[in-house]
Design an enzyme around this catalytic site. Structure first.
Site, short mmCIF file in Angstrom:
data_model
loop_
_atom_site.label_atom_id
_atom_site.label_comp_id
_atom_site.label_asym_id
_atom_site.label_seq_id
_atom_site.Cartn_x
_atom_site.Cartn_y
_atom_site.Cartn_z
N GLU A 11 -0.73 -8.79 4.91
CA GLU A 11 -0.54 -8.93 6.37
C GLU A 11 -1.86 -8.84 7.13
O GLU A 11 -1.92 -9.18 8.30
CB GLU A 11 0.46 -7.87 6.87
CG GLU A 11 -0.09 -6.47 7.09
CD GLU A 11 -0.31 -5.68 5.80
OE1 GLU A 11 -0.10 -6.21 4.69
OE2 GLU A 11 -0.71 -4.49 5.91
N CYS A 13 0.84 -1.20 0.00
CA CYS A 13 0.00 0.00 0.00
C CYS A 13 0.88 1.26 0.00
O CYS A 13 1.56 1.51 -0.99
CB CYS A 13 -0.96 -0.06 1.18
SG CYS A 13 -2.39 1.03 0.99
N HIS A 57 -3.34 -5.75 1.08
CA HIS A 57 -2.64 -5.97 2.35
C HIS A 57 -2.57 -7.45 2.73
O HIS A 57 -3.45 -7.93 3.47
CB HIS A 57 -3.39 -5.23 3.47
CG HIS A 57 -3.24 -3.75 3.43
ND1 HIS A 57 -2.28 -3.07 4.14
CD2 HIS A 57 -3.95 -2.80 2.77
CE1 HIS A 57 -2.39 -1.77 3.93
NE2 HIS A 57 -3.40 -1.58 3.09
#
Lengths: 223, 83
Positions: A197, A87, A195
């Site tokens: 994660e 990002c 994302h």
């Protein structure tokens, strides 16, 4: 896989990044403040997290890309070390010249925050070897400026060299060629808007991001 | 040594979609300014520098091209005048 999560003023996915790294890569993973000139000894992966470094002023990622730690990150990348930008981290990578192109305002101007589907386009990289070729995974996005742009020659080169690693199934932001994530020519630097994660535990709604971290572990072991 | 005031203008390249400009253009059309076209939204940055004119120009060029604009998607031009 010892990870350094770089913190810029305005990073807000740094905690998520460190959590995923400690959970899936190495408990010794740590934060590194942007004014540092050196990465910690033994850093295998630099994780540039999401957020709004410097409030997105000037251009997203532009000021962070010129911070002191980025010289060390560039040197790490030149040595073949792994760099993952997610990002705002992807924006920092393009602004710093570690990856080509630029991220501009989403086509519809809205900030978008929702799960999207990505197709894994190249499983030959250190970041994707744990996935199946063409596998569709669900990963959340959260960005206002994720519209990937590069000139036609650069796009053609990325495509020819298989450097488009993730592609949106339903392009949310207008990115050229539905590009969601790319690697550098050497394959050790990945930038992506979604994302991974935030998709590493069932509690989060998807575990499809785990493959990226498992890939890195396998890639490091294979070195 | 003199003091100079610099004006830097940054705009998206013509080939890049400018959603802000397009939105403003549509709004103007709704406000009965249907004859207005080609709206582009950019940035205007002011700064003050000291030094010789030659050095200030070189420094401003560097700042404009390498920090204030992204040549991948933006055009930039600058003006420098003695303050």
């Amino acid at each position: 896989m010892n990870t350094a999560v770089i913190q810029f003023p305005g990073s807000n996915c740094d905690g998520d990044a460190l959590h995923a790294a400690q959970l899936l890569l190495d408990e010794r993973s740590q934060f590194v403040w942007h004014t540092e000139a050196q990465l910690p000894q033994g850093t295998d992966l630099v994780f540039l997290p999401g957020g709004f470094s410097y409030g997105d002023h000037l251009r997203s990622g532009a000021i962070a890309a010129r911070s002191p730690i980025m010289e060390a990150v560039k040197a790490h990348a030149e040595r073949g070390g792994f760099v993952l930008g997610v990002c705002n981290g992807f924006q920092v990578l393009t602004e710093s010249g570690l990856l080509p192109g630029a991220l501009s305002r989403n086509r519809e101007l809205h900030f978008m925050c929702r799960p999207v589907h990505l197709r894994v386009e190249n499983t030959g990289t250190a970041f994707t070897r744990a996935y199946a070729q063409g596998q569709v995974i669900e990963i959340p996005i959260a960005h206002g400026e994720g519209n990937y742009y590069a000139d036609p020659d650069t796009i053609a080169q990325l495509e020819d060299e298989g450097r488009v690693v993730f592609r949106y199934v339903d392009n949310p932001n207008g990115s050229l060629n539905d590009i969601a994530g790319i690697v550098n020519a050497r394959g050790n630097v990945l930038g992506m808007m979604p994302h991974p994660e935030r998709a590493v535990e069932a509690l989060l709604g998807s575990e499809d991001g785990r493959g990226l971290f498992e890939s890195l572990t396998a890639a490091l072991a294979a070195r | 040594m003199s003091t100079y005031k610099a004006k830097v203008f940054v705009t998206l390249k013509p080939s890049i979609l400018d959603p802000q400009g397009r939105t403003v253009e549509r709004a103007l059309s709704h406000l009965d300014h249907g004859n207005v076209a080609g709206v582009r939204v950019g940035k205007y940055i002011e700064l003050t520098l000291t030094g010789t004119r030659e050095a200030a120009e070189a420094q401003l060029k560097d700042i404009t091209e390498n920090v204030l604009s992204n040549p991948v998607m933006e055009d930039a031009r600058w003006e420098l005048e003695e303050a």
